[in-house]
Motif scaffolding. Structure first.
Motif, PDB file in Angstrom:
ATOM      1  N   GLY A   1     -12.373   9.391 -11.983  1.00 33.00           N
ATOM      2  CA  GLY A   1     -12.873   9.170 -13.333  1.00 33.00           C
ATOM      3  C   GLY A   1     -13.192  10.445 -14.084  1.00 33.00           C
ATOM      4  O   GLY A   1     -13.814  10.397 -15.154  1.00 33.00           O
ATOM      5  N   VAL A   2     -12.759  11.587 -13.547  1.00 30.10           N
ATOM      6  CA  VAL A   2     -13.009  12.867 -14.213  1.00 30.10           C
ATOM      7  C   VAL A   2     -12.140  13.000 -15.458  1.00 30.10           C
ATOM      8  O   VAL A   2     -12.556  13.546 -16.480  1.00 30.10           O
ATOM      9  N   ASP A   3     -10.916  12.508 -15.380  1.00 28.49           N
ATOM     10  CA  ASP A   3      -9.973  12.576 -16.501  1.00 28.49           C
ATOM     11  C   ASP A   3      -9.224  11.254 -16.549  1.00 28.49           C
ATOM     12  O   ASP A   3      -8.422  10.956 -15.673  1.00 28.49           O
ATOM     13  N   MET A   4      -9.489  10.444 -17.553  1.00 27.93           N
ATOM     14  CA  MET A   4      -8.928   9.103 -17.625  1.00 27.93           C
ATOM     15  C   MET A   4      -7.743   9.057 -18.586  1.00 27.93           C
ATOM     16  O   MET A   4      -7.553   9.949 -19.419  1.00 27.93           O
ATOM     17  N   LEU A   5      -6.940   7.986 -18.463  1.00 30.10           N
ATOM     18  CA  LEU A   5      -5.862   7.769 -19.415  1.00 30.10           C
ATOM     19  C   LEU A   5      -6.453   7.478 -20.797  1.00 30.10           C
ATOM     20  O   LEU A   5      -7.420   6.724 -20.918  1.00 30.10           O
ATOM     21  N   ARG A   6      -5.862   8.061 -21.802  1.00 27.49           N
ATOM     22  CA  ARG A   6      -6.299   7.833 -23.177  1.00 27.49           C
ATOM     23  C   ARG A   6      -5.477   6.719 -23.808  1.00 27.49           C
ATOM     24  O   ARG A   6      -4.498   6.252 -23.229  1.00 27.49           O
ATOM     25  N   GLY A   7      -5.882   6.287 -24.981  1.00 27.13           N
ATOM     26  CA  GLY A   7      -5.192   5.200 -25.658  1.00 27.13           C
ATOM     27  C   GLY A   7      -3.720   5.488 -25.837  1.00 27.13           C
ATOM     28  O   GLY A   7      -3.342   6.543 -26.347  1.00 27.13           O
ATOM     29  N   GLY A   8      -2.867   4.553 -25.427  1.00 29.14           N
ATOM     30  CA  GLY A   8      -1.429   4.707 -25.575  1.00 29.14           C
ATOM     31  C   GLY A   8      -0.757   5.519 -24.489  1.00 29.14           C
ATOM     32  O   GLY A   8       0.472   5.623 -24.475  1.00 29.14           O
ATOM     33  N   GLU A   9      -1.515   6.100 -23.555  1.00 32.24           N
ATOM     34  CA  GLU A   9      -0.917   6.929 -22.520  1.00 32.24           C
ATOM     35  C   GLU A   9      -0.434   6.094 -21.338  1.00 32.24           C
ATOM     36  O   GLU A   9      -0.969   5.029 -21.040  1.00 32.24           O
ATOM     37  N   LEU A  10       0.567   6.635 -20.632  1.00 36.74           N
ATOM     38  CA  LEU A  10       1.117   6.013 -19.438  1.00 36.74           C
ATOM     39  C   LEU A  10       1.354   7.071 -18.364  1.00 36.74           C
ATOM     40  O   LEU A  10       1.656   8.223 -18.675  1.00 36.74           O
ATOM     41  N   ILE A  11       1.223   6.669 -17.115  1.00 35.64           N
ATOM     42  CA  ILE A  11       1.638   7.540 -16.006  1.00 35.64           C
ATOM     43  C   ILE A  11       3.157   7.542 -15.971  1.00 35.64           C
ATOM     44  O   ILE A  11       3.790   6.495 -15.780  1.00 35.64           O
ATOM     45  N   GLY A  12       3.752   8.708 -16.170  1.00 35.58           N
ATOM     46  CA  GLY A  12       5.209   8.805 -16.170  1.00 35.58           C
ATOM     47  C   GLY A  12       5.777   9.220 -14.834  1.00 35.58           C
ATOM     48  O   GLY A  12       6.715   8.609 -14.317  1.00 35.58           O
ATOM     49  N   TYR A  13       5.173  10.270 -14.246  1.00 39.69           N
ATOM     50  CA  TYR A  13       5.698  10.835 -13.008  1.00 39.69           C
ATOM     51  C   TYR A  13       4.551  11.313 -12.125  1.00 39.69           C
ATOM     52  O   TYR A  13       3.440  11.549 -12.601  1.00 39.69           O
ATOM     53  N   VAL A  14       4.866  11.477 -10.857  1.00 41.45           N
ATOM     54  CA  VAL A  14       3.937  12.050  -9.890  1.00 41.45           C
ATOM     55  C   VAL A  14       4.617  13.273  -9.280  1.00 41.45           C
ATOM     56  O   VAL A  14       5.717  13.168  -8.726  1.00 41.45           O
ATOM     57  N   ARG A  15       3.968  14.428  -9.407  1.00 42.84           N
ATOM     58  CA  ARG A  15       4.526  15.664  -8.849  1.00 42.84           C
ATOM     59  C   ARG A  15       3.900  15.914  -7.478  1.00 42.84           C
ATOM     60  O   ARG A  15       2.671  16.035  -7.356  1.00 42.84           O
ATOM     61  N   VAL A  16       4.753  15.984  -6.449  1.00 40.52           N
ATOM     62  CA  VAL A  16       4.278  16.123  -5.065  1.00 40.52           C
ATOM     63  C   VAL A  16       4.876  17.384  -4.460  1.00 40.52           C
ATOM     64  O   VAL A  16       6.106  17.560  -4.468  1.00 40.52           O
ATOM     65  N   PRO A  17       4.052  18.289  -3.921  1.00 40.72           N
ATOM     66  CA  PRO A  17       4.609  19.477  -3.267  1.00 40.72           C
ATOM     67  C   PRO A  17       5.352  19.102  -1.988  1.00 40.72           C
ATOM     68  O   PRO A  17       4.899  18.235  -1.231  1.00 40.72           O
ATOM     69  N   LEU A  18       6.505  19.743  -1.762  1.00 37.80           N
ATOM     70  CA  LEU A  18       7.277  19.510  -0.546  1.00 37.80           C
ATOM     71  C   LEU A  18       6.859  20.549   0.490  1.00 37.80           C
ATOM     72  O   LEU A  18       7.173  21.729   0.361  1.00 37.80           O
TER      73      LEU A  18
END
Length: 297
Positions: free
Chosen positions: A158-175
């Motif tokens: 809950g430190v940084d939440m999605l704002r109005g109209g925002e969507l999770i697009g991608y997840v960046r994962v270190p290999l």
């Protein structure tokens, strides 16, 4: 999500791009995005949610795959658990593939998505401790084509939440190109909801161990001191050798960090944990011990 007065959904929008989906959500602030719908439909069927409108994400092909980018994997939020459980994905991120295969029965794995697992933020979400241990980040799509990046852990806390109209697009994962393990304990045999889970990954380049415990708290827990302690005991130059006693101690260290003893009473006495909590602590200790053992074997 917002709970509305009981009513049938009034509108369903089916965008074909991420920016179209953001525009639809911006135009309809009360709309609810839906991909696999495994959590959404459970809330609708139980009467907890009556969305006024839906924005379906199933036709957005750009978020249903993955690509390599600067030593990372860029995972689309629309990846299903079933797709992540396949061998080619398991070769890329083994712990996330293991979590996807354990996410539930086939119909859940076929429908449920990575982005939905993150957005729902259910404590028992199997992907969440893996993403926490990998220190993954989210690429958030916003209005006007804007993209911003935040750590997965920030959204879950809950430190940084999605704002109005925002969507999770991608997840960046270190290999990390190193052993990774995901283990879970359930209250019944076969795929089911976790009562505790542990994700553990090795980071040989930094001579580090990363561990995250899921389902025992509202968000995955990182026992940082336990990670640092055990990393110093591993012989990174000699096949990652470690004395057996350290495995047991690591499990206890992780469990005590995630399920601590109660605070002392005013008279100085320390209350005992209830039997069910003690059992959960022993379960976490066993999972952490086994996960480290498998990663180092």
């Amino acid at each position: 999500m917002t709970t509305h007065a009981p009513q049938a959904a009034q509108a369903v929008t089916l965008p074909t791009t991420l920016d179209e989906a953001v525009a639809a959500l911006t135009a309809m602030p009360t709309a609810v995005p839906v991909a696999g719908g495994t959590d959404l439909m459970a809330a609708v069927n139980s009467g907890q949610l009556r969305p006024a409108a839906l924005v379906g994400l199933g036709r957005i092909s750009e978020i249903r795959g993955w690509q390599y980018l600067d030593g990372h994997a860029l995972l689309g939020a629309g990846l299903t658990h079933a797709r992540m459980g396949r061998p080619d994905f398991a070769a890329l991120i083994p712990a996330l593939a293991a979590a996807a295969r354990a996410a539930g029965p086939p119909h859940i794995r076929n429908a449920g998505t990575l982005g939905g697992n993150i957005a729902s933020a259910a404590p028992a979400g199997d992907a969440l401790p893996v993403l926490a241990a990998l220190e993954a980040t989210l690429i958030i799509a916003g209005q006007g084509g804007v993209r911003r990046e935040i750590p997965v852990s920030h959204l879950l806390a809950g430190v940084d939440m999605l704002r109005g109209g925002e969507l999770i697009g991608y997840v960046r994962v270190p290999l990390l190109h190193a052993p990774q393990v995901f283990l879970k304990a359930t209250g019944r045999t076969g795929p089911g909801r976790s009562i505790a889970s542990v994700a553990l990954v090795l980071d040989p380049a930094r001579r580090g161990v990363r561990c995250a415990v899921g389902a025992v708290a509202p968000m995955p827990l990182r026992p940082l001191e336990a990670e640092q302690w055990v990393a110093r005991l591993i012989d990174w130059d000699n096949d990652r050798a470690i004395v057996p006693e350290a495995l047991n101690a690591f499990g206890e260290y992780v469990a005590a960090a995630c399920i601590p003893d109660p605070a002392p009473e005013q008279d100085g006495s320390v209350p005992q944990l209830p039997p069910a909590v003690l059992h959960l602590r022993r379960t976490v200790a066993a999972l952490a011990r086994r996960a480290l053992g498998r990663a180092l074997s």
